[in-house]
Design a protein around this motif. Structure first.
Motif, PDB file in Angstrom:
ATOM      1  N   GLY A 295      35.918  11.327 -18.064  1.00  0.00           N
ATOM      2  CA  GLY A 295      35.067  10.202 -17.771  1.00  0.00           C
ATOM      3  C   GLY A 295      35.557   9.423 -16.720  1.00  0.00           C
ATOM      4  O   GLY A 295      36.696   9.675 -16.335  1.00  0.00           O
ATOM      5  N   ARG A 296      35.029   8.429 -16.452  1.00  0.00           N
ATOM      6  CA  ARG A 296      35.358   7.548 -15.117  1.00  0.00           C
ATOM      7  C   ARG A 296      36.178   6.381 -15.697  1.00  0.00           C
ATOM      8  O   ARG A 296      35.868   5.689 -16.868  1.00  0.00           O
ATOM      9  N   LEU A 297      37.159   6.026 -15.277  1.00  0.00           N
ATOM     10  CA  LEU A 297      38.217   5.006 -15.809  1.00  0.00           C
ATOM     11  C   LEU A 297      37.925   3.703 -14.996  1.00  0.00           C
ATOM     12  O   LEU A 297      37.810   3.850 -13.913  1.00  0.00           O
TER      13      LEU A 297
ATOM     14  N   GLU B 288      41.515   3.995 -27.430  1.00  0.00           N
ATOM     15  CA  GLU B 288      40.401   4.885 -28.224  1.00  0.00           C
ATOM     16  C   GLU B 288      39.264   5.158 -26.953  1.00  0.00           C
ATOM     17  O   GLU B 288      38.769   6.315 -26.882  1.00  0.00           O
ATOM     18  N   ARG B 289      39.159   4.266 -26.134  1.00  0.00           N
ATOM     19  CA  ARG B 289      38.203   4.609 -24.776  1.00  0.00           C
ATOM     20  C   ARG B 289      38.755   5.542 -23.926  1.00  0.00           C
ATOM     21  O   ARG B 289      37.894   6.291 -23.554  1.00  0.00           O
ATOM     22  N   ILE B 290      39.912   5.625 -23.620  1.00  0.00           N
ATOM     23  CA  ILE B 290      40.343   6.512 -22.739  1.00  0.00           C
ATOM     24  C   ILE B 290      40.468   7.710 -23.423  1.00  0.00           C
ATOM     25  O   ILE B 290      40.192   8.862 -22.718  1.00  0.00           O
ATOM     26  N   LYS B 291      40.766   7.915 -24.767  1.00  0.00           N
ATOM     27  CA  LYS B 291      40.644   8.954 -25.414  1.00  0.00           C
ATOM     28  C   LYS B 291      39.350   9.662 -25.504  1.00  0.00           C
ATOM     29  O   LYS B 291      39.065  10.950 -25.045  1.00  0.00           O
ATOM     30  N   ALA B 292      38.286   8.809 -25.596  1.00  0.00           N
ATOM     31  CA  ALA B 292      36.839   9.318 -25.495  1.00  0.00           C
ATOM     32  C   ALA B 292      36.534   9.834 -24.026  1.00  0.00           C
ATOM     33  O   ALA B 292      35.543  10.729 -24.205  1.00  0.00           O
ATOM     34  N   LYS B 293      37.139   9.299 -23.326  1.00  0.00           N
ATOM     35  CA  LYS B 293      37.035   9.969 -21.854  1.00  0.00           C
ATOM     36  C   LYS B 293      37.738  11.144 -21.307  1.00  0.00           C
ATOM     37  O   LYS B 293      37.586  11.759 -20.348  1.00  0.00           O
TER      38      LYS B 293
ATOM     39  N   THR C 110      46.135  14.997 -16.237  1.00  0.00           N
ATOM     40  CA  THR C 110      47.181  14.290 -15.392  1.00  0.00           C
ATOM     41  C   THR C 110      46.572  13.467 -14.363  1.00  0.00           C
ATOM     42  O   THR C 110      45.454  13.440 -14.149  1.00  0.00           O
ATOM     43  N   LEU C 111      47.393  12.816 -13.833  1.00  0.00           N
ATOM     44  CA  LEU C 111      46.976  11.837 -12.683  1.00  0.00           C
ATOM     45  C   LEU C 111      46.563  12.735 -11.513  1.00  0.00           C
ATOM     46  O   LEU C 111      45.297  12.492 -11.106  1.00  0.00           O
ATOM     47  N   ALA C 112      47.148  13.950 -11.507  1.00  0.00           N
ATOM     48  CA  ALA C 112      46.479  15.056 -10.354  1.00  0.00           C
ATOM     49  C   ALA C 112      45.034  15.353 -10.724  1.00  0.00           C
ATOM     50  O   ALA C 112      44.262  15.578  -9.813  1.00  0.00           O
ATOM     51  N   ASP C 113      44.713  15.775 -12.189  1.00  0.00           N
ATOM     52  CA  ASP C 113      43.419  16.329 -12.603  1.00  0.00           C
ATOM     53  C   ASP C 113      42.294  15.177 -12.012  1.00  0.00           C
ATOM     54  O   ASP C 113      41.496  15.351 -11.630  1.00  0.00           O
ATOM     55  N   TYR C 114      42.871  13.759 -12.403  1.00  0.00           N
ATOM     56  CA  TYR C 114      41.879  12.744 -12.412  1.00  0.00           C
ATOM     57  C   TYR C 114      41.548  12.442 -10.625  1.00  0.00           C
ATOM     58  O   TYR C 114      40.547  12.377 -10.240  1.00  0.00           O
TER      59      TYR C 114
END
Length: 130
Positions: free
Chosen positions: A4-6, A49-54, A73-77
């Motif tokens: 998901g988008r952060l 929880e929001r970040i986990k859901a993403k 990872t940051l590289a994945d994002y």
């Protein structure tokens, strides 16, 4: 992996998590964000929880504490967001993206040389990227 988008705040939390030993607890993040942001335990728990859901975190309960481990990872994002930007704003064309940077004066001669060197190292005999 589709993430998901952060939001900006979620990104700030993830950057802290990526910089810490894995896994992390709400209490560990509270030390980081309580003074600077004024966040309470419930705020951090909700954010996690929001970040986990993403798709960025995995949660495991150990005793009375939840432990959050990094899944992405940051590289994945960065790769995903880079593809999204090029797709949505530049019609999927990396050339158009690079042209926009070059024409705005955001690319220096050193940047061009660095990219040229990277391409020289990264292109195989068949002309495709390794």
């Amino acid at each position: 992996m589709k993430l998901g988008r952060l939001s900006d705040v979620e990104m700030e939390v993830m950057q802290a998590i990526w910089g810490l030993a894995n896994p992390v607890t709400v209490a560990e993040l509270l030390v980081i964000f309580e003074d600077s942001k004024g966040w309470k335990t419930s705020t951090i728990a909700t954010m996690l929880e929001r970040i986990k859901a993403k798709g960025f975190l995995h949660k495991e309960m150990k005793g009375k504490a939840n432990y959050y481990s990094v899944v992405a990872t940051l590289a994945d994002y960065q790769r995903q967001e880079g593809r999204n930007i090029i797709s949505s704003l530049y019609g999927g064309s990396v050339k158009n993206f690079m042209t926009a940077f070059a024409e705005d004066g955001n690319m220096t001669a050193a940047d061009v040389a660095e990219l040229r060197d990277w391409f020289a190292r990264s292109i195989g005999e068949d002309g495709d990227l390794k």
